[in-house]
Write a protein that holds these residues in place. Structure first.
Motif, mmCIF file in Angstrom:
data_model
loop_
_atom_site.group_PDB
_atom_site.id
_atom_site.type_symbol
_atom_site.label_atom_id
_atom_site.label_comp_id
_atom_site.label_asym_id
_atom_site.label_seq_id
_atom_site.Cartn_x
_atom_site.Cartn_y
_atom_site.Cartn_z
ATOM 1 N N GLU B 15 -42.250 -48.172 -10.104
ATOM 2 C CA GLU B 15 -41.497 -46.922 -10.114
ATOM 3 C C GLU B 15 -40.003 -47.206 -9.953
ATOM 4 O O GLU B 15 -39.163 -46.658 -10.658
ATOM 5 N N TYR B 16 -39.696 -48.096 -9.013
ATOM 6 C CA TYR B 16 -38.311 -48.467 -8.729
ATOM 7 C C TYR B 16 -37.647 -49.069 -9.966
ATOM 8 O O TYR B 16 -36.517 -48.735 -10.313
ATOM 9 N N THR B 17 -38.399 -49.940 -10.647
ATOM 10 C CA THR B 17 -37.839 -50.606 -11.814
ATOM 11 C C THR B 17 -37.529 -49.608 -12.927
ATOM 12 O O THR B 17 -36.424 -49.599 -13.476
ATOM 13 N N ILE B 18 -38.482 -48.747 -13.195
ATOM 14 C CA ILE B 18 -38.298 -47.760 -14.263
ATOM 15 C C ILE B 18 -37.089 -46.887 -13.959
ATOM 16 O O ILE B 18 -36.225 -46.645 -14.799
ATOM 17 N N TYR B 19 -37.015 -46.468 -12.696
ATOM 18 C CA TYR B 19 -36.004 -45.497 -12.340
ATOM 19 C C TYR B 19 -34.602 -46.127 -12.303
ATOM 20 O O TYR B 19 -33.622 -45.537 -12.745
ATOM 21 N N THR B 20 -34.530 -47.378 -11.826
ATOM 22 C CA THR B 20 -33.236 -48.059 -11.808
ATOM 23 C C THR B 20 -32.756 -48.328 -13.229
ATOM 24 O O THR B 20 -31.571 -48.187 -13.544
ATOM 25 N N TRP B 21 -33.697 -48.682 -14.076
ATOM 26 C CA TRP B 21 -33.388 -48.938 -15.470
ATOM 27 C C TRP B 21 -32.800 -47.677 -16.101
ATOM 28 O O TRP B 21 -31.806 -47.725 -16.830
ATOM 29 N N ARG B 22 -33.403 -46.527 -15.773
ATOM 30 C CA ARG B 22 -32.910 -45.269 -16.312
ATOM 31 C C ARG B 22 -31.481 -44.980 -15.811
ATOM 32 O O ARG B 22 -30.617 -44.545 -16.582
ATOM 33 N N ALA B 23 -31.253 -45.277 -14.523
ATOM 34 C CA ALA B 23 -29.917 -45.049 -13.960
ATOM 35 C C ALA B 23 -28.873 -45.903 -14.670
ATOM 36 O O ALA B 23 -27.752 -45.467 -14.929
ATOM 37 N N VAL B 24 -29.266 -47.130 -15.026
ATOM 38 C CA VAL B 24 -28.322 -48.017 -15.718
ATOM 39 C C VAL B 24 -28.078 -47.527 -17.150
ATOM 40 O O VAL B 24 -26.944 -47.462 -17.614
ATOM 41 N N LEU B 25 -29.168 -47.127 -17.818
ATOM 42 C CA LEU B 25 -29.039 -46.651 -19.197
ATOM 43 C C LEU B 25 -28.115 -45.443 -19.318
ATOM 44 O O LEU B 25 -27.438 -45.263 -20.322
ATOM 45 N N CYS B 26 -28.083 -44.629 -18.262
ATOM 46 C CA CYS B 26 -27.237 -43.428 -18.282
ATOM 47 C C CYS B 26 -25.765 -43.763 -18.499
ATOM 48 O O CYS B 26 -24.972 -42.922 -18.897
ATOM 49 N N LEU B 27 -25.400 -45.002 -18.209
ATOM 50 C CA LEU B 27 -24.008 -45.415 -18.395
ATOM 51 C C LEU B 27 -23.645 -45.524 -19.870
ATOM 52 O O LEU B 27 -22.478 -45.495 -20.235
ATOM 53 N N PHE B 28 -24.663 -45.668 -20.703
ATOM 54 C CA PHE B 28 -24.394 -45.972 -22.101
ATOM 55 C C PHE B 28 -24.558 -44.778 -23.040
ATOM 56 O O PHE B 28 -24.609 -44.930 -24.246
ATOM 57 N N SER B 29 -24.713 -43.589 -22.453
ATOM 58 C CA SER B 29 -24.744 -42.392 -23.299
ATOM 59 C C SER B 29 -24.007 -41.289 -22.545
ATOM 60 O O SER B 29 -24.033 -41.253 -21.322
ATOM 61 N N PRO B 30 -23.345 -40.387 -23.280
ATOM 62 C CA PRO B 30 -22.624 -39.318 -22.601
ATOM 63 C C PRO B 30 -23.604 -38.277 -22.067
ATOM 64 O O PRO B 30 -24.719 -38.191 -22.589
ATOM 65 N N PRO B 31 -23.233 -37.483 -21.066
ATOM 66 C CA PRO B 31 -21.989 -37.595 -20.306
ATOM 67 C C PRO B 31 -22.109 -38.606 -19.159
ATOM 68 O O PRO B 31 -23.170 -38.726 -18.568
ATOM 69 N N VAL B 32 -21.018 -39.315 -18.903
ATOM 70 C CA VAL B 32 -20.964 -40.163 -17.709
ATOM 71 C C VAL B 32 -20.057 -39.433 -16.721
ATOM 72 O O VAL B 32 -18.965 -39.004 -17.082
ATOM 73 N N TYR B 33 -20.530 -39.258 -15.504
ATOM 74 C CA TYR B 33 -19.790 -38.448 -14.533
ATOM 75 C C TYR B 33 -18.773 -39.288 -13.770
ATOM 76 O O TYR B 33 -19.013 -39.726 -12.656
ATOM 77 N N TRP B 34 -17.604 -39.504 -14.388
ATOM 78 C CA TRP B 34 -16.601 -40.375 -13.784
ATOM 79 C C TRP B 34 -16.011 -39.772 -12.508
ATOM 80 O O TRP B 34 -15.713 -40.490 -11.560
ATOM 81 N N THR B 35 -15.841 -38.456 -12.503
ATOM 82 C CA THR B 35 -15.285 -37.832 -11.292
ATOM 83 C C THR B 35 -16.180 -38.093 -10.087
ATOM 84 O O THR B 35 -15.708 -38.473 -9.020
ATOM 85 N N ASP B 36 -17.486 -37.890 -10.284
ATOM 86 C CA ASP B 36 -18.417 -38.144 -9.188
ATOM 87 C C ASP B 36 -18.358 -39.611 -8.766
ATOM 88 O O ASP B 36 -18.466 -39.944 -7.591
ATOM 89 N N THR B 37 -18.178 -40.493 -9.752
ATOM 90 C CA THR B 37 -18.098 -41.921 -9.455
ATOM 91 C C THR B 37 -16.876 -42.211 -8.578
ATOM 92 O O THR B 37 -16.963 -42.943 -7.594
ATOM 93 N N LEU B 38 -15.741 -41.602 -8.944
ATOM 94 C CA LEU B 38 -14.521 -41.804 -8.152
ATOM 95 C C LEU B 38 -14.690 -41.278 -6.730
ATOM 96 O O LEU B 38 -14.294 -41.943 -5.768
ATOM 97 N N VAL B 39 -15.277 -40.102 -6.620
ATOM 98 C CA VAL B 39 -15.493 -39.526 -5.290
ATOM 99 C C VAL B 39 -16.346 -40.463 -4.445
ATOM 100 O O VAL B 39 -16.048 -40.740 -3.278
ATOM 101 N N GLN B 40 -17.408 -40.995 -5.045
ATOM 102 C CA GLN B 40 -18.278 -41.919 -4.319
ATOM 103 C C GLN B 40 -17.533 -43.196 -3.936
ATOM 104 O O GLN B 40 -17.657 -43.682 -2.816
ATOM 105 N N ALA B 41 -16.764 -43.733 -4.875
ATOM 106 C CA ALA B 41 -16.021 -44.966 -4.596
ATOM 107 C C ALA B 41 -15.075 -44.739 -3.429
ATOM 108 O O ALA B 41 -14.930 -45.594 -2.546
ATOM 109 N N ASP B 42 -14.454 -43.574 -3.415
ATOM 110 C CA ASP B 42 -13.545 -43.243 -2.330
ATOM 111 C C ASP B 42 -14.286 -43.166 -0.998
ATOM 112 O O ASP B 42 -13.861 -43.731 0.009
ATOM 113 N N THR B 43 -15.444 -42.504 -0.990
ATOM 114 C CA THR B 43 -16.223 -42.378 0.243
ATOM 115 C C THR B 43 -16.624 -43.749 0.768
ATOM 116 O O THR B 43 -16.481 -44.045 1.959
#
Ligand SMILES: Nc1ncnc2c1ncn2[C@@H]1O[C@H](COP(=O)(O)OP(=O)(O)O)[C@@H](O)[C@H]1O
Ligand SMILES: [Mg+2]
Lengths: 280, 254
Positions: B15-43
């Protein structure tokens, strides 16, 4: 009722024949770790139909709604939503389909970290609608649920009933093609419950969107059948004596099975002992 | 008993593998949520910078202190800078920063996502047509993978200062000798190792925190259970990955 399931087709009909149902379940089973929570479930929601789903707590009413949205997958059976076979779709394919429907969750499920405006506007923000238009449409949606003044508030500042109304506004903002209400009056006092039911009715009679409304309160269900929303006076009025809303019909679940599917009249005159027991 | 435990472990890993793979794949198709990424990086970054700096400083200091007698035994006190620098760069800097950030942020991720799951906010997000993995998990994964190497550099730098402080004050090693010594010994393979480790640790702790958060069941109690599981599992996995990477690096650059 119980043998009707043997007659129903293994799959929901293709959308080509006549006006297809908005939702169609056919021989649906789902189980988690233990025995089946829902077994051999078949029913449809026709265009403009409001289906009231009755059943005791824990019977699987929320599970049924989540199945319709593809949030849960059945172990067996066919589920059609707006002409699409949900069970055959990937997670990614489901998101645009879900966006065409609205769901009001049991405990409202508002996003705690977002203001009421951003909660209601959630779909519009994702769709990159310009800010001025968002503000205007959010105010409109909040006016529909009579909560315009909460625009800048946060979910933490709202009472249970207000949260429910904001959740309704959020589900309605894009004029969905189907609305699922999960126990919208659950845990509310009778007066607040009535205002929520009035909203459900308003939505039914103003926009005519098909819907499934889960409730365990028979009073709510009867009120929906015996009243209509009068846009002229701006509140609900009782239908003439003896008349009921023809498009509001009932489903009843008991122990994982659909034990009733029919109109109010049929519900009140059924011989089924379980249904009678639930009504009393 | 053993069989069912084993089954559930295998199931979880799958389950972990499938789900992590999906999270990574999300980077390669729009939309990518850069604002949320920045907020997280800041936190993650701003929230952990101070504690990481302090930890690094005392770690460097204690390394210098403890190694003094050890190195003296070989008549090698002059190698203080080398010892402190290398240990920090390839080993303790990445590991301790990883563990600290796991404690702070894998737990935060698990409890944030967990409470969103039990209050049906994650389902609500899906029902509004937004992919929760794309919106919640991918930004946390990317943000951590960018931030953790930076935090590790902070720990390394403050560790060097801490070690320098001890070697000047207590051991009378000149500052510039200590520093040139520390710099001179670190080759490219060491620098690469020192930067690969935090990226891998970041992947582990963020995917773990989110995974446990997303599969929370059973109310507030379930949330605290997920939080603990996330911290424990990611800490152990970080140490395990550390061992593996060190082993591979020794193999590659003997
Ligand atoms: N995600 C899930 N995992 C395991 N069991 C679940 C899950 N969702 C619901 N259930 C179980 O399914 C049954 C029906 O739940 P639910 O649909 O919430 O009932 P209700 O009719 O009160 O809405 C319950 O026994 C519940 O424990
Ligand atoms: Mg429920």
């Amino acid at each position: 009722m119980s043998d009707a399931s043997f007659l129903s087709p293994a799959r929901c009909p293709e959308p080509s024949d006549g006006t297809p149902p908005v939702v169609c379940f056919s021989n649906v089973y789902i189980s988690f770790l233990g025995p089946a929570v829902l077994a051999d479930l078949s029913f449809t929601v026709a265009p403009q139909e409001t289906r009231i789903l009755l059943g005791p707590a824990g019977v699987g009413k929320s599970v049924l709604l989540k199945l319709a949205m593809g949030l849960l997958r059945p172990s067996h059976g066919s589920i059609r939503l707006l002409g699409n076979e949900v069970t055959a779709m990937t997670e990614e394919e489901l998101f645009p389909l879900r966006a065409r429907t609205g769901m009001v969750f049991q405990e409202s499920a508002l996003f705690d970290s977002l203001s009421v405006r951003d909660n209601v506007a959630y779909q519009l923000i994702q769709a990159r609608v310009p800010d001025e238009e968002i503000d205007q449409r959010v105010r409109e949606a909040l006016r529909f649920v009579e909560l315009e003044r909460t625009f800048d508030m946060f979910p933490g500042d709202l009472s249970g009933g207000m949260k429910r109304r904001v959740a309704i506004a959020r589900a309605l903002i894009r004029q969905p093609e189907l609305i699922l209400y999960d126990s919208p009056t659950g845990g509310l006092d009778p007066v607040t419950s009535t205002t929520i039911i009035e909203l459900v009715m308003k939505q039914r009679d103003v926009y005519r969107t098909p819907s499934i409304m889960v409730t365990h309160r028979v009073q709510d269900a009867f009120m929906l059948c015996t009243h209509r929303f009068d846009t002229g006076v701006g509140h609900m009025v009782p239908l003439p004596k003896g008349e009921t809303d023809p498009n509001t019909t009932f489903l009843m679940l008991d122990q994982g099975r659909m034990i009733f599917d029919g109109s109010l009249h049929e519900l009140l005159h059924t011989e089924d002992p379980f249904v009678r027991e639930f009504l009393e | 008993m053993i069989e069912s435990t084993l089954k559930s472990v295998v199931w979880s890993v799958q389950e972990y593998t499938i789900y992590t793979w999906r999270a990574v794949l999300c980077l390669f198709s729009p939309p990518v949520y850069w604002t949320d990424t920045l907020v997280q990086a800041d936190t993650i970054g701003a929230g952990s910078a101070l504690i990481v700096a302090l930890t690094g400083f005392f770690l460097g200091a204690v390394l210098a202190l403890e190694s003094d007698s050890l190195l003296a035994g070989f008549g090698a006190t002059g190698y203080m800078g080398r010892f402190v620098g290398m240990t920090l760069l390839i080993e303790l800097g990445p590991v301790l920063t990883g563990i600290i950030v796991a404690g702070r942020n894998a737990s935060t991720m698990a409890s944030e996502l967990g409470s969103m799951v039990v209050t049906e906010q994650v389902d609500a997000m899906s029902s509004l047509g937004v992919d929760p993995v794309r919106k919640l998990v991918t930004p946390r994964l990317v943000a951590t993978m960018v931030t953790l190497p930076l935090l590790t550099l902070v720990a390394d730098a403050f560790g060097l200062v801490g070690g320098g402080w001890i070697s000047i004050v207590r051991l009378n090693i000149p500052w510039h000798k200590y520093l040139t010594d520390a710099y001179a010994t670190a080759g490219w393979p060491d620098v690469i190792e020192g930067l690969i480790k935090p990226v891998v640790f970041a992947f582990i702790l963020a995917s773990d925190g989110c995974f446990y958060g997303m599969r929370t069941t059973g109310g507030a109690e379930g949330v605290s259970r997920s939080t603990i599981q996330a911290v424990v599992t990611s800490s152990v996995l970080i140490l395990f990955a550390d061992f593996l990477i060190s082993r591979i690096m020794i193999q590659l650059f003997p």
